[in-house]
Structure formats: structure tokens, C-alpha cells
Design a protein around this motif. Structure first.
Motif, PDB file in Angstrom:
ATOM      1  N   ILE A  86      42.305  21.035   7.366  1.00  0.00           N
ATOM      2  CA  ILE A  86      42.685  22.392   7.762  1.00  0.00           C
ATOM      3  C   ILE A  86      41.736  23.400   7.112  1.00  0.00           C
ATOM      4  O   ILE A  86      41.323  24.383   7.743  1.00  0.00           O
ATOM      5  N   ALA A  87      41.345  23.165   5.863  1.00  0.00           N
ATOM      6  CA  ALA A  87      40.391  24.054   5.184  1.00  0.00           C
ATOM      7  C   ALA A  87      39.045  24.024   5.907  1.00  0.00           C
ATOM      8  O   ALA A  87      38.382  25.064   6.044  1.00  0.00           O
ATOM      9  N   LYS A  88      38.628  22.876   6.385  1.00  0.00           N
ATOM     10  CA  LYS A  88      37.374  22.744   7.127  1.00  0.00           C
ATOM     11  C   LYS A  88      37.462  23.519   8.439  1.00  0.00           C
ATOM     12  O   LYS A  88      36.522  24.224   8.820  1.00  0.00           O
ATOM     13  N   ILE A  89      38.599  23.417   9.123  1.00  0.00           N
ATOM     14  CA  ILE A  89      38.795  24.164  10.373  1.00  0.00           C
ATOM     15  C   ILE A  89      38.746  25.665  10.096  1.00  0.00           C
ATOM     16  O   ILE A  89      38.119  26.423  10.838  1.00  0.00           O
ATOM     17  N   GLU A  90      39.387  26.081   9.006  1.00  0.00           N
ATOM     18  CA  GLU A  90      39.369  27.500   8.643  1.00  0.00           C
ATOM     19  C   GLU A  90      37.939  27.969   8.380  1.00  0.00           C
ATOM     20  O   GLU A  90      37.530  29.055   8.811  1.00  0.00           O
ATOM     21  N   ALA A  91      37.154  27.161   7.693  1.00  0.00           N
ATOM     22  CA  ALA A  91      35.765  27.515   7.411  1.00  0.00           C
ATOM     23  C   ALA A  91      34.950  27.614   8.701  1.00  0.00           C
ATOM     24  O   ALA A  91      34.132  28.537   8.859  1.00  0.00           O
ATOM     25  N   CYS A 125      48.990  18.334  14.421  1.00  0.00           N
ATOM     26  CA  CYS A 125      48.046  17.241  14.689  1.00  0.00           C
ATOM     27  C   CYS A 125      48.062  16.201  13.573  1.00  0.00           C
ATOM     28  O   CYS A 125      48.311  16.518  12.415  1.00  0.00           O
ATOM     29  N   THR A 126      47.740  14.983  13.953  1.00  0.00           N
ATOM     30  CA  THR A 126      47.551  13.924  12.965  1.00  0.00           C
ATOM     31  C   THR A 126      46.149  14.078  12.372  1.00  0.00           C
ATOM     32  O   THR A 126      45.338  14.869  12.862  1.00  0.00           O
ATOM     33  N   SER A 127      45.847  13.313  11.346  1.00  0.00           N
ATOM     34  CA  SER A 127      44.518  13.380  10.726  1.00  0.00           C
ATOM     35  C   SER A 127      43.424  13.030  11.726  1.00  0.00           C
ATOM     36  O   SER A 127      42.357  13.658  11.745  1.00  0.00           O
ATOM     37  N   GLN A 128      43.681  12.042  12.549  1.00  0.00           N
ATOM     38  CA  GLN A 128      42.697  11.641  13.554  1.00  0.00           C
ATOM     39  C   GLN A 128      42.479  12.762  14.575  1.00  0.00           C
ATOM     40  O   GLN A 128      41.342  13.057  14.956  1.00  0.00           O
ATOM     41  N   GLN A 129      43.554  13.433  14.996  1.00  0.00           N
ATOM     42  CA  GLN A 129      43.434  14.530  15.948  1.00  0.00           C
ATOM     43  C   GLN A 129      42.719  15.731  15.323  1.00  0.00           C
ATOM     44  O   GLN A 129      41.934  16.411  15.984  1.00  0.00           O
ATOM     45  N   LEU A 130      42.986  15.978  14.031  1.00  0.00           N
ATOM     46  CA  LEU A 130      42.285  17.058  13.338  1.00  0.00           C
ATOM     47  C   LEU A 130      40.779  16.788  13.308  1.00  0.00           C
ATOM     48  O   LEU A 130      39.975  17.708  13.412  1.00  0.00           O
ATOM     49  N   GLY A 131      40.404  15.532  13.170  1.00  0.00           N
ATOM     50  CA  GLY A 131      38.990  15.161  13.224  1.00  0.00           C
ATOM     51  C   GLY A 131      38.364  15.528  14.564  1.00  0.00           C
ATOM     52  O   GLY A 131      37.213  15.985  14.615  1.00  0.00           O
ATOM     53  N   LYS A 132      39.128  15.367  15.636  1.00  0.00           N
ATOM     54  CA  LYS A 132      38.631  15.740  16.965  1.00  0.00           C
ATOM     55  C   LYS A 132      38.469  17.250  17.089  1.00  0.00           C
ATOM     56  O   LYS A 132      37.512  17.739  17.690  1.00  0.00           O
ATOM     57  N   VAL A 133      39.409  18.012  16.523  1.00  0.00           N
ATOM     58  CA  VAL A 133      39.313  19.477  16.551  1.00  0.00           C
ATOM     59  C   VAL A 133      38.082  19.929  15.762  1.00  0.00           C
ATOM     60  O   VAL A 133      37.326  20.800  16.205  1.00  0.00           O
ATOM     61  N   ILE A 134      37.869  19.326  14.595  1.00  0.00           N
ATOM     62  CA  ILE A 134      36.695  19.655  13.781  1.00  0.00           C
ATOM     63  C   ILE A 134      35.415  19.327  14.551  1.00  0.00           C
ATOM     64  O   ILE A 134      34.464  20.113  14.559  1.00  0.00           O
ATOM     65  N   ALA A 135      35.398  18.188  15.213  1.00  0.00           N
ATOM     66  CA  ALA A 135      34.216  17.800  15.997  1.00  0.00           C
ATOM     67  C   ALA A 135      33.955  18.808  17.119  1.00  0.00           C
ATOM     68  O   ALA A 135      32.798  19.171  17.374  1.00  0.00           O
ATOM     69  N   ALA A 136      35.016  19.279  17.770  1.00  0.00           N
ATOM     70  CA  ALA A 136      34.851  20.262  18.845  1.00  0.00           C
ATOM     71  C   ALA A 136      34.300  21.577  18.302  1.00  0.00           C
ATOM     72  O   ALA A 136      33.429  22.203  18.913  1.00  0.00           O
ATOM     73  N   LEU A 137      34.786  21.996  17.131  1.00  0.00           N
ATOM     74  CA  LEU A 137      34.278  23.227  16.521  1.00  0.00           C
ATOM     75  C   LEU A 137      32.829  23.073  16.066  1.00  0.00           C
ATOM     76  O   LEU A 137      32.023  24.001  16.200  1.00  0.00           O
ATOM     77  N   GLU A 138      32.491  21.915  15.536  1.00  0.00           N
ATOM     78  CA  GLU A 138      31.102  21.640  15.130  1.00  0.00           C
ATOM     79  C   GLU A 138      30.180  21.648  16.351  1.00  0.00           C
ATOM     80  O   GLU A 138      29.073  22.183  16.294  1.00  0.00           O
ATOM     81  N   TYR A 139      30.639  21.058  17.438  1.00  0.00           N
ATOM     82  CA  TYR A 139      29.853  21.035  18.665  1.00  0.00           C
ATOM     83  C   TYR A 139      29.618  22.463  19.160  1.00  0.00           C
ATOM     84  O   TYR A 139      28.511  22.829  19.556  1.00  0.00           O
ATOM     85  N   SER A 140      30.675  23.275  19.113  1.00  0.00           N
ATOM     86  CA  SER A 140      30.562  24.681  19.523  1.00  0.00           C
ATOM     87  C   SER A 140      29.568  25.420  18.636  1.00  0.00           C
ATOM     88  O   SER A 140      28.796  26.262  19.113  1.00  0.00           O
ATOM     89  N   LYS A 141      29.578  25.108  17.344  1.00  0.00           N
ATOM     90  CA  LYS A 141      28.653  25.743  16.392  1.00  0.00           C
ATOM     91  C   LYS A 141      27.203  25.393  16.729  1.00  0.00           C
ATOM     92  O   LYS A 141      26.332  26.256  16.713  1.00  0.00           O
ATOM     93  N   LYS A 142      26.945  24.129  17.046  1.00  0.00           N
ATOM     94  CA  LYS A 142      25.584  23.687  17.357  1.00  0.00           C
ATOM     95  C   LYS A 142      25.105  24.259  18.689  1.00  0.00           C
ATOM     96  O   LYS A 142      23.923  24.487  18.895  1.00  0.00           O
TER      97      LYS A 142
END
Length: 144
Positions: A86-91, A125-142
Motif C-alpha cells: 500500500i505504501a508503494k501504491i501511495e508513492a 485486494c490480496t497481496s497478489q492482486q496488490l502486485g498487479k495494481v503496482i505493476a499497472a501503476l509502474e507500466y503507466s509511469k513508464k
């Protein structure tokens, strides 16, 4: 948000930041000139969105902190096992907000969770689902 509305919102933020920083009019006009405003009396209305974003970034560098919009929502309170994610998503949301010049609400992360994981809220979300959200945000960043 359409370009004219986005530009108007950014100009409003510039004026709020100018007031909150207590900038003198001459200093403000000099800053506008540094970021590309032309004319005897430079105006933020004559600037592009990218130039206005540069002005806002300089104001943030001078100590101005934009407040979150009223509709930003509250930060989720996850279980300890998911707190780091969640802290990573916030960042990532904060980084996206800085890059685009306006804060990104938690509802954006909720929308990604809904679209990617079929879960209405990030905090559910579960931990695995949070990983997918983080990946989507990282993709958007790139991508931007």
C-alpha cells in the motif's frame, strides 16, 4: 480532463501557490519569464501546459505543498502484511501527481484494482492482486 480545463486548473494552482508562498509580483513575473512567458508583463495565460507545470514544480521546490482535492479519499488501512505494498501504491500515486501537476486520488488506485483484479477497493485486494495494481501503476509511469 480536456486541455483548456486542465490549463485553467493549473493556472489556478499557480495563483494559489503564489499567494501561499507570499511571492512579490516582480519575483512571480521573473519566474514566468524563466519558464517561457513572453511580453512586457508575462502572464500564465499565455503559457503552455508544460510551461505552467514547470512553474508549479519550481513553486513546489520553493516549499509550496499542494493540498489533496476534497475527493481524494482516505488512505486505506491494510493488514500489516500488505502495508509495504500500500505504501508503494501511495508513492506511485504521489509520483504520478507530481508528474501531471495535480494530486491523484486513491479512487484512481481503486479503479485500477476494479479493472485489473475485479475488486472494488484497493484495501480489499490480496497481496497478489496488490502486485498487479503496482505493476499497472509502474507500466503507466513508464508510458508517460
Amino acid at each position: 480532463m480536456p486541455a483548456p480545463d486542465r490549463k485553467k486548473a493549473l493556472i489556478t494552482k499557480v495563483h494559489i501557490a503564489k499567494q501561499q508562498l507570499g511571492m512579490a509580483d516582480d519575483d512571480y513575473r521573473d519566474m514566468l519569464r524563466r519558464h517561457g512567458a513572453m511580453g512586457e508583463t508575462p502572464s500564465s495565460r499565455d503559457m503552455t501546459i508544460q510551461q505552467i507545470s514547470g512553474v508549479l514544480n519550481e513553486m513546489i521546490g520553493k516549499g509550496w505543498t499542494p493540498s489533496a482535492p476534497r475527493k481524494a479519499g482516505r488512505k486505506p488501512s491494510p493488514a500489516r502484511s500488505k502495508a509495504a505494498q500500500i505504501a508503494k501504491i501511495e508513492a506511485l500515486l504521489t509520483d504520478k501527481g507530481v508528474r501531471q501537476g495535480s494530486p491523484v486520488p486513491w479512487s484512481y488506485a481503486d479503479a485500477i484494482a476494479s479493472r485489473v483484479c475485479k475488486v472494488a477497493r484497493v484495501e480489499w485486494c490480496t497481496s497478489q492482486q496488490l502486485g498487479k495494481v503496482i505493476a499497472a501503476l509502474e507500466y503507466s509511469k513508464k508510458r508517460t
